[in-house]
Write an enzyme that holds these catalytic residues in place. Structure first.
Site, PDB file in Angstrom:
ATOM      1  N   ASP A 136      43.138  42.625  34.100  1.00  0.00           N
ATOM      2  CA  ASP A 136      43.671  41.610  35.014  1.00  0.00           C
ATOM      3  C   ASP A 136      44.657  40.732  34.257  1.00  0.00           C
ATOM      4  O   ASP A 136      44.273  40.067  33.290  1.00  0.00           O
ATOM      5  CB  ASP A 136      42.500  40.781  35.555  1.00  0.00           C
ATOM      6  CG  ASP A 136      42.931  39.727  36.565  1.00  0.00           C
ATOM      7  OD1 ASP A 136      44.095  39.734  36.992  1.00  0.00           O
ATOM      8  OD2 ASP A 136      42.068  38.892  36.918  1.00  0.00           O
TER       9      ASP A 136
ATOM     10  N   HIS B  25      41.477  41.551  45.284  1.00  0.00           N
ATOM     11  CA  HIS B  25      40.944  40.722  44.203  1.00  0.00           C
ATOM     12  C   HIS B  25      41.161  39.252  44.573  1.00  0.00           C
ATOM     13  O   HIS B  25      42.292  38.828  44.804  1.00  0.00           O
ATOM     14  CB  HIS B  25      41.705  41.097  42.928  1.00  0.00           C
ATOM     15  CG  HIS B  25      41.300  40.371  41.700  1.00  0.00           C
ATOM     16  ND1 HIS B  25      40.255  40.774  40.888  1.00  0.00           N
ATOM     17  CD2 HIS B  25      41.835  39.281  41.094  1.00  0.00           C
ATOM     18  CE1 HIS B  25      40.163  39.977  39.843  1.00  0.00           C
ATOM     19  NE2 HIS B  25      41.109  39.044  39.944  1.00  0.00           N
TER      20      HIS B  25
ATOM     21  N   ASP C 130      40.866  35.495  43.439  1.00  0.00           N
ATOM     22  CA  ASP C 130      40.767  34.617  42.271  1.00  0.00           C
ATOM     23  C   ASP C 130      40.273  33.241  42.690  1.00  0.00           C
ATOM     24  O   ASP C 130      41.001  32.492  43.339  1.00  0.00           O
ATOM     25  CB  ASP C 130      42.145  34.482  41.610  1.00  0.00           C
ATOM     26  CG  ASP C 130      42.559  35.755  40.898  1.00  0.00           C
ATOM     27  OD1 ASP C 130      41.796  36.214  40.037  1.00  0.00           O
ATOM     28  OD2 ASP C 130      43.638  36.289  41.203  1.00  0.00           O
TER      29      ASP C 130
ATOM     30  N   MET D   8      36.562  32.163  38.326  1.00  0.00           N
ATOM     31  CA  MET D   8      37.016  31.399  37.157  1.00  0.00           C
ATOM     32  C   MET D   8      36.572  29.961  37.372  1.00  0.00           C
ATOM     33  O   MET D   8      37.374  29.057  37.628  1.00  0.00           O
ATOM     34  CB  MET D   8      38.539  31.527  37.021  1.00  0.00           C
ATOM     35  CG  MET D   8      38.942  32.912  36.519  1.00  0.00           C
ATOM     36  SD  MET D   8      40.666  33.273  36.807  1.00  0.00           S
ATOM     37  CE  MET D   8      40.566  33.811  38.500  1.00  0.00           C
TER      38      MET D   8
ATOM     39  N   HIS E  74      36.708  37.231  41.646  1.00  0.00           N
ATOM     40  CA  HIS E  74      36.826  36.905  40.221  1.00  0.00           C
ATOM     41  C   HIS E  74      36.608  35.402  40.095  1.00  0.00           C
ATOM     42  O   HIS E  74      37.495  34.612  40.429  1.00  0.00           O
ATOM     43  CB  HIS E  74      38.223  37.319  39.717  1.00  0.00           C
ATOM     44  CG  HIS E  74      38.489  36.968  38.295  1.00  0.00           C
ATOM     45  ND1 HIS E  74      39.754  37.019  37.745  1.00  0.00           N
ATOM     46  CD2 HIS E  74      37.660  36.574  37.285  1.00  0.00           C
ATOM     47  CE1 HIS E  74      39.690  36.676  36.466  1.00  0.00           C
ATOM     48  NE2 HIS E  74      38.439  36.384  36.172  1.00  0.00           N
TER      49      HIS E  74
ATOM     50  N   MET F  95      39.299  29.632  41.477  1.00  0.00           N
ATOM     51  CA  MET F  95      39.514  28.745  40.326  1.00  0.00           C
ATOM     52  C   MET F  95      39.111  27.326  40.704  1.00  0.00           C
ATOM     53  O   MET F  95      39.408  26.877  41.814  1.00  0.00           O
ATOM     54  CB  MET F  95      40.984  28.751  39.925  1.00  0.00           C
ATOM     55  CG  MET F  95      41.542  30.134  39.637  1.00  0.00           C
ATOM     56  SD  MET F  95      43.208  30.015  38.992  1.00  0.00           S
ATOM     57  CE  MET F  95      43.665  31.764  38.960  1.00  0.00           C
TER      58      MET F  95
ATOM     59  N   MET G 103      40.377  40.453  30.305  1.00  0.00           N
ATOM     60  CA  MET G 103      41.560  39.689  30.730  1.00  0.00           C
ATOM     61  C   MET G 103      42.730  40.010  29.813  1.00  0.00           C
ATOM     62  O   MET G 103      42.600  39.981  28.585  1.00  0.00           O
ATOM     63  CB  MET G 103      41.281  38.183  30.679  1.00  0.00           C
ATOM     64  CG  MET G 103      40.312  37.659  31.728  1.00  0.00           C
ATOM     65  SD  MET G 103      40.783  37.978  33.438  1.00  0.00           S
ATOM     66  CE  MET G 103      42.344  37.080  33.569  1.00  0.00           C
TER      67      MET G 103
ATOM     68  N   SER H 264      45.878  41.277  43.766  1.00  0.00           N
ATOM     69  CA  SER H 264      45.397  39.888  43.743  1.00  0.00           C
ATOM     70  C   SER H 264      46.264  39.080  44.690  1.00  0.00           C
ATOM     71  O   SER H 264      47.497  39.152  44.622  1.00  0.00           O
ATOM     72  CB  SER H 264      45.519  39.307  42.333  1.00  0.00           C
ATOM     73  OG  SER H 264      45.560  37.889  42.422  1.00  0.00           O
TER      74      SER H 264
HETATM   75  C1  DX5 Z   1      44.855  35.132  36.503  1.00  0.00           C
HETATM   76  C2  DX5 Z   1      44.196  35.866  37.637  1.00  0.00           C
HETATM   77  C3  DX5 Z   1      44.863  37.126  38.003  1.00  0.00           C
HETATM   78  C4  DX5 Z   1      46.260  36.958  38.551  1.00  0.00           C
HETATM   79  C5  DX5 Z   1      47.038  38.156  38.147  1.00  0.00           C
HETATM   80  O1  DX5 Z   1      44.025  34.128  36.070  1.00  0.00           O
HETATM   81  O2  DX5 Z   1      42.859  36.177  37.277  1.00  0.00           O
HETATM   82  O3  DX5 Z   1      44.072  37.887  38.906  1.00  0.00           O
HETATM   83  O4  DX5 Z   1      46.323  36.857  39.939  1.00  0.00           O
HETATM   84  O5  DX5 Z   1      48.353  37.939  38.505  1.00  0.00           O
HETATM   85  P1  DX5 Z   1      49.511  38.795  37.825  1.00  0.00           P
HETATM   86  O6  DX5 Z   1      49.290  40.221  38.198  1.00  0.00           O
HETATM   87  O7  DX5 Z   1      50.746  38.203  38.410  1.00  0.00           O
HETATM   88  O8  DX5 Z   1      49.412  38.580  36.344  1.00  0.00           O
HETATM   89 ZN    ZN Z   2      41.794  37.626  38.543  1.00  0.00          ZN
END
Ligand code: DX5
Ligand code: ZN
Length: 223
Positions: free
Chosen positions: A176, A33, A35, A68, A66, A37, A137, A9
């Site tokens: 994740d 990956h 993210d 969110m 992903h 948000m 998650m 990620s």
């Molecule tokens: C959290 C994200 C993850 C995050 C994971 O909301 O969806 O993908 O980047 O990071 P680590 O591996 O540091 O927990």
């Molecule tokens: Zn993620």
């Protein structure tokens, strides 16, 4: 035998130099990956759609998005129209799960359905045969660097049983949040095969080697 996949990620990578950050792991990782948000579904903001497209189009590796974000029924198909290879929506952010996952699939993309820690895995079951990936998650979504929630493992074991029983061997089971050399074995033993790792990879001195090491640790757990 299950195939292990490692998806770095880039949430904790240098956002100013993402193509370079992705190149660091291009020899050892499977997908990147991404993210996304919106500061509504989660209390953090990362990339808007235009910036996401830039990242996707400049990546040396295939992209696993992903989402969110609220209104996943709209954004899921929108991201499926980009060059991303996989789009995951949250169950909690969909008004019409079936319609949304079908739309993503119809656009030729892999589709994933994610559940937050407080959401029971049972909500995923009706959609299993339509999915390419289930995302359990292992932290509260929103931030990297949080502690792995091993109490999510019963959900992972249940999902693995369902997939095995239904013969859905091409449906990936992703974890994740908080994945590291210390936690990946717990997840692999519970039945996951696809691991997102943010800070473990990008805070490492050698991100490419860390990806290989994570894969090796998880593979040791396969029987
Ligand atoms: C959290 C994200 C993850 C995050 C994971 O909301 O969806 O993908 O980047 O990071 P680590 O591996 O540091 O927990
Ligand atoms: Zn993620």
């Amino acid at each position: 035998m299950r195939t292990i996949r490692i998806f770095p990620s880039i949430l904790n990578a240098n956002f100013e130099k993402l193509p370079e950050e992705i190149l660091k792991v291009s020899e050892t990782a499977d997908f990147i990956h991404l993210d996304v948000m919106d500061n509504v579904f989660v209390p953090n903001f990362t990339f808007d759609f235009e910036r996401s497209v830039e990242i996707i189009d400049s990546s040396a590796l295939p992209i696993d998005v992903h989402l969110m974000v609220v209104n996943a029924d709209h954004f899921g198909p929108q991201y499926a129209r980009t060059n991303a290879q996989s789009v995951t929506v949250h169950y909690e952010a969909c008004q019409d799960v079936h319609k949304t996952i079908s739309a993503i699939k119809d656009l030729g993309k892999r589709v994933g359905l994610a559940v937050k820690p407080g959401t029971p895995i049972d909500v995923v079951q009706p959609y299993l045969s339509d999915l390419d990936m289930v995302l359990v998650m292992t932290v509260e979504p929103g931030f990297g660097g949080q502690k792995f929630m091993s109490e999510m493992m019963p959900k992972v074991r249940t999902a693995r049983e369902w997939l095995n029983d239904a013969g859905l061997s091409d449906t990936w089971l992703q974890l994740d949040g908080g994945i590291s050399l210390e936690t990946i074995e717990v997840g692999a033993t519970a039945g996951a095969d696809t691991f997102v790792a943010g800070s473990a990879v990008y805070k490492s001195d050698n991100p490419a080697a860390m990806v290989s090491e994570l894969r090796r640790k998880a593979e040791q757990c396969l029987s």
